[in-house]
Design an enzyme around this catalytic site. Structure first.
Site, mmCIF file in Angstrom:
data_model
loop_
_atom_site.group_PDB
_atom_site.id
_atom_site.type_symbol
_atom_site.label_atom_id
_atom_site.label_comp_id
_atom_site.label_asym_id
_atom_site.label_seq_id
_atom_site.Cartn_x
_atom_site.Cartn_y
_atom_site.Cartn_z
ATOM 1 N N THR A 178 -0.612 10.823 13.532
ATOM 2 C CA THR A 178 -0.988 10.429 12.174
ATOM 3 C C THR A 178 -2.367 10.976 11.863
ATOM 4 O O THR A 178 -3.169 11.216 12.778
ATOM 5 C CB THR A 178 -0.986 8.894 12.008
ATOM 6 O OG1 THR A 178 -1.316 8.562 10.653
ATOM 7 C CG2 THR A 178 -2.004 8.213 12.926
ATOM 8 N N ASN A 182 -4.052 9.171 9.702
ATOM 9 C CA ASN A 182 -4.607 7.936 9.144
ATOM 10 C C ASN A 182 -5.146 7.058 10.284
ATOM 11 O O ASN A 182 -4.390 6.432 11.014
ATOM 12 C CB ASN A 182 -3.486 7.219 8.372
ATOM 13 C CG ASN A 182 -3.954 5.933 7.716
ATOM 14 O OD1 ASN A 182 -4.913 5.317 8.166
ATOM 15 N ND2 ASN A 182 -3.269 5.521 6.666
ATOM 16 N N HIS A 239 -6.623 4.269 10.256
ATOM 17 C CA HIS A 239 -6.294 2.834 10.119
ATOM 18 C C HIS A 239 -4.941 2.534 10.762
ATOM 19 O O HIS A 239 -4.780 1.547 11.469
ATOM 20 C CB HIS A 239 -6.256 2.422 8.649
ATOM 21 C CG HIS A 239 -7.578 2.497 7.988
ATOM 22 N ND1 HIS A 239 -8.512 1.492 8.074
ATOM 23 C CD2 HIS A 239 -8.132 3.453 7.219
ATOM 24 C CE1 HIS A 239 -9.587 1.831 7.398
ATOM 25 N NE2 HIS A 239 -9.378 3.018 6.862
ATOM 26 N N GLU A 250 6.925 16.345 5.990
ATOM 27 C CA GLU A 250 7.552 15.216 5.306
ATOM 28 C C GLU A 250 8.728 15.713 4.476
ATOM 29 O O GLU A 250 8.532 16.359 3.449
ATOM 30 C CB GLU A 250 6.516 14.477 4.438
ATOM 31 C CG GLU A 250 7.084 13.214 3.859
ATOM 32 C CD GLU A 250 6.064 12.086 3.682
ATOM 33 O OE1 GLU A 250 4.971 12.147 4.261
ATOM 34 O OE2 GLU A 250 6.403 11.150 2.941
ATOM 35 N N ASP A 274 6.273 6.123 9.373
ATOM 36 C CA ASP A 274 6.228 6.366 7.934
ATOM 37 C C ASP A 274 6.366 5.013 7.249
ATOM 38 O O ASP A 274 7.176 4.181 7.659
ATOM 39 C CB ASP A 274 7.350 7.314 7.496
ATOM 40 C CG ASP A 274 7.000 7.985 6.182
ATOM 41 O OD1 ASP A 274 6.098 8.846 6.186
ATOM 42 O OD2 ASP A 274 7.593 7.638 5.149
ATOM 43 N N ASP A 305 -3.818 -2.350 0.563
ATOM 44 C CA ASP A 305 -4.233 -3.644 1.137
ATOM 45 C C ASP A 305 -4.957 -4.561 0.130
ATOM 46 O O ASP A 305 -4.762 -5.780 0.179
ATOM 47 C CB ASP A 305 -5.141 -3.425 2.358
ATOM 48 C CG ASP A 305 -4.346 -3.137 3.622
ATOM 49 O OD1 ASP A 305 -3.123 -3.351 3.623
ATOM 50 O OD2 ASP A 305 -4.957 -2.692 4.616
ATOM 51 N N LYS A 329 -4.087 -9.302 9.147
ATOM 52 C CA LYS A 329 -3.171 -8.171 8.952
ATOM 53 C C LYS A 329 -2.158 -8.103 10.089
ATOM 54 O O LYS A 329 -0.956 -7.941 9.871
ATOM 55 C CB LYS A 329 -3.981 -6.867 8.870
ATOM 56 C CG LYS A 329 -3.140 -5.622 8.642
ATOM 57 C CD LYS A 329 -3.124 -5.190 7.218
ATOM 58 C CE LYS A 329 -2.111 -4.101 6.940
ATOM 59 N NZ LYS A 329 -2.685 -2.815 6.621
ATOM 60 N N ARG A 365 3.703 -3.153 9.921
ATOM 61 C CA ARG A 365 3.396 -2.252 11.039
ATOM 62 C C ARG A 365 3.361 -3.036 12.349
ATOM 63 O O ARG A 365 3.908 -2.599 13.362
ATOM 64 C CB ARG A 365 2.050 -1.569 10.764
ATOM 65 C CG ARG A 365 1.664 -0.500 11.767
ATOM 66 C CD ARG A 365 0.583 0.410 11.216
ATOM 67 N NE ARG A 365 1.038 1.094 10.013
ATOM 68 C CZ ARG A 365 0.658 0.760 8.770
ATOM 69 N NH1 ARG A 365 -0.201 -0.208 8.565
ATOM 70 N NH2 ARG A 365 1.157 1.398 7.734
HETATM 71 P P1 IMP Z 1 2.693 7.662 4.880
HETATM 72 O O1 IMP Z 1 3.422 6.760 5.812
HETATM 73 O O2 IMP Z 1 1.698 8.536 5.588
HETATM 74 O O3 IMP Z 1 3.631 8.423 4.007
HETATM 75 O O4 IMP Z 1 1.766 6.773 3.943
HETATM 76 C C1 IMP Z 1 2.138 5.516 3.548
HETATM 77 C C2 IMP Z 1 1.276 5.035 2.404
HETATM 78 O O5 IMP Z 1 1.748 3.732 2.050
HETATM 79 C C3 IMP Z 1 -0.193 4.885 2.753
HETATM 80 O O6 IMP Z 1 -0.947 6.000 2.440
HETATM 81 C C4 IMP Z 1 -0.597 3.677 1.890
HETATM 82 O O7 IMP Z 1 -0.922 4.076 0.600
HETATM 83 C C5 IMP Z 1 0.683 2.847 1.860
HETATM 84 N N1 IMP Z 1 0.680 1.895 2.981
HETATM 85 C C6 IMP Z 1 1.499 1.882 4.070
HETATM 86 N N2 IMP Z 1 1.187 0.891 4.896
HETATM 87 C C7 IMP Z 1 0.141 0.261 4.340
HETATM 88 C C8 IMP Z 1 -0.641 -0.848 4.752
HETATM 89 O O8 IMP Z 1 -0.490 -1.437 5.818
HETATM 90 N N3 IMP Z 1 -1.623 -1.214 3.899
HETATM 91 C C9 IMP Z 1 -1.856 -0.589 2.727
HETATM 92 N N4 IMP Z 1 -1.182 0.462 2.310
HETATM 93 C C10 IMP Z 1 -0.183 0.900 3.123
#
Ligand code: IMP
Length: 181
Positions: free
Chosen positions: A2, A4, A6, A31, A60, A139, A159, A165
């Site tokens: 990832t 991300n 977070h 994707e 995802d 969030d 959370k 998740r």
């Molecule tokens: P992807 O899985 O990388 O396509 O991104 C999922 C998107 O959904 C993230 O960029 C957030 O905008 C939103 N998202 C998914 N899970 C969370 C979470 O736990 N908190 C807040 N937003 C989330």
């Protein structure tokens, strides 16, 4: 895998108590165009497992708003980067029905074994305005069912107690312990 941080930290926090260690592979995923999160995760994980010749865990996720027929769903990341939290709130202005859910789909792909999939879902509501500074994405506007504050107000323990998740990663941990240790 990832980009991300977070997401990675949430995954680590959930897997740590099970003694399962992961590392972050910050590579962009492919994707595919699909409305199905698990298909998106599976394709990207399998492609990466082949490319890196190692086991890859990929997630995802998305936010599904009932009154918007599930939007932004699989497009959550794009919608967050374009219209953002405030844009989504504007789409819901004057809506009293504010039910929504987050979903996470995990895929564990390896060059040898068949792909394993896990998912987690948390029901809740969309707040009328953003609140809280912790977390990421949507969030600040998501209140899980049974709670009175947003994920961004609640912090990490809150959370992890409720999140889609954490639910998905706990399922993965139980599978891993059952089959790999
Ligand atoms: P992807 O899985 O990388 O396509 O991104 C999922 C998107 O959904 C993230 O960029 C957030 O905008 C939103 N998202 C998914 N899970 C969370 C979470 O736990 N908190 C807040 N937003 C989330």
């Amino acid at each position: 895998m990832t980009q991300n941080r977070h997401k990675y930290q949430e995954a680590r926090r959930t897997l740590d108590p099970f003694g399962i260690k992961i590392r972050m592979l910050a590579s962009p995923k492919t994707e595919i165009q699909s409305t199905n999160l698990s298909k998106i995760a599976k394709f990207a994980a399998e492609e990466a497992a082949k490319k890196y010749n190692r086991t890859v865990l990929l997630e995802d996720s998305g936010l599904f708003v009932k009154v918007l027929n599930g939007f932004p769903g699989p497009f959550s990341s794009y919608v967050h980067d374009t219209i953002g939290v405030r844009g989504l709130l504007r789409l819901m202005a004057r809506q009293t029905r504010r039910d929504a859910y987050f979903q996470a789909s995990l895929a564990v792909a390896s060059p040898r074994d068949s792909t394993q999939e896990f998912s987690g879902k948390v029901d809740g509501t969309i707040s009328h305005k953003p609140a809280g500074k912790q977390g990421f994405g949507f969030d600040p506007i998501f209140i899980p069912r049974g709670a009175r504050k947003t994920f961004a107000q609640g912090g990490t323990e809150f959370k992890d107690k409720y999140s889609h998740r954490a639910i998905a990663f706990r399922k993965l941990a139980l599978w891993y312990i059952r089959t790999k240790t």
